[in-house]
Design a protein around this motif. Structure first.
Motif, PDB file in Angstrom:
ATOM      1  N   THR A   1      -4.055   0.005  -5.504  1.00  0.00           N
ATOM      2  CA  THR A   1      -3.563  -1.185  -6.196  1.00  0.00           C
ATOM      3  C   THR A   1      -3.371  -0.914  -7.683  1.00  0.00           C
TER       4      THR A   1
ATOM      5  N   CYS B   1      -6.457  -0.093  -0.071  1.00  0.00           N
ATOM      6  CA  CYS B   1      -5.096   0.173  -0.517  1.00  0.00           C
ATOM      7  C   CYS B   1      -5.192   0.814  -1.890  1.00  0.00           C
TER       8      CYS B   1
ATOM      9  N   SER C   1       0.301  -3.213  -4.409  1.00  0.00           N
ATOM     10  CA  SER C   1      -0.714  -2.701  -3.493  1.00  0.00           C
ATOM     11  C   SER C   1      -0.008  -1.980  -2.349  1.00  0.00           C
TER      12      SER C   1
END
Length: 264
Positions: free
Chosen positions: A64, A62, A79
């Motif tokens: 983040t 992801c 995220s």
């Protein structure tokens, strides 16, 4: 996650040169996260890589980000997956002395969990966590911390006061050295340890999980070793690109980090 956030996640060596910064509290997350300068936000993007370390496409999960207030305490977390269809967010609160007081996590705007921490006489005295329905799922006692307000131990109980687990942590001042999780009967179920270079960047982590084999009814240990190489630094000495490798030194992913700073 910062400080108490591992209460929800964990059941999952030298003194910092930053420590001498004027005007920065010794329990600030800037120091624990080994950040130089007045960092407002860090954003990490993870990329796939081949065995040679050549960077490929953005990983599916992801991007983040962690936000910090102007005193150096973590205040928020975000995220977002590659497709932009899933967004996790968190907020963190502190008292006037920087002690952690709570957190809330949401997924696509819906509450997933929260934690309220009680402090008494400048020390952590207890904590209660809640699920997505805002119903208490655990509470925590026997919380201890070092001089830098890093939690060194706690016990986790179910709402019926049944002990679920306990954890202990060892630090070198702000920096986590190792941790251990035990079940309700005191049997170790996982452990984590990490080592640092001379600049207090993590260069190796070892995670061990102990599971019982359903067939043999015997315990087996799964060990994951991750090594880290720092490829790029900014003008303040904070890393902006890091390669993660397996136990044999083979690259498995590259993390690019963007850092924004408060205006001074």
């Amino acid at each position: 996650m910062k400080k108490f956030s591992f209460l929800l996640m964990a059941l999952v060596l030298v003194i910092s040169c930053n420590e001498s910064k004027k005007g920065i509290p010794k329990n600030a997350d800037w120091l624990a996260d080994n950040l130089s300068g007045k960092v407002e936000q860090t954003t990490d993007s993870t990329f796939k890589t081949d065995s040679t370390g050549k960077i490929g496409e953005l990983d599916s999960c992801c991007v983040t980000s962690t936000k910090y207030d102007d005193k150096g305490y973590a205040s928020g977390y975000t995220s977002v997956n590659k497709a932009g269809t899933s967004k996790d967010e968190g907020t963190f609160t502190h008292d006037e002395n920087g002690l952690f007081t709570g957190q809330k996590f949401t997924k696509n705007g819906k509450q997933m969990s929260s934690l309220i921490v009680k402090n008494k006489d400048g020390k952590y005295s207890g904590a209660t966590s809640f699920d997505s329905a805002n119903k208490m799922d655990f509470y925590y006692t026997d919380i201890t911390a070092n001089d830098y307000d890093r939690v060194t131990a706690f016990k986790q109980y179910k709402p019926d006061s049944t002990l679920k687990s306990s954890m202990s942590f060892n630090y070198n001042n702000q920096f986590l050295k190792d941790q251990s999780a035990k079940d309700s009967v005191g049997k170790e179920i996982s452990s984590f340890a990490q080592t640092y270079d001379e600049k207090n960047n993590v260069i190796e982590s070892i995670y061990k999980e102990i599971k019982m084999d359903s067939a043999t009814k015997k315990d087996s240990t799964i060990t994951t070793i991750t090594k880290y190489r720092y490829d790029k630094l900014d003008e303040k000495g904070n890393w902006t690109q890091r390669t993660e490798m397996d136990k044999d030194g083979k690259p498995v992913k590259v993390v690019k980090r963007t850092i924004t700073y408060y205006k001074e």
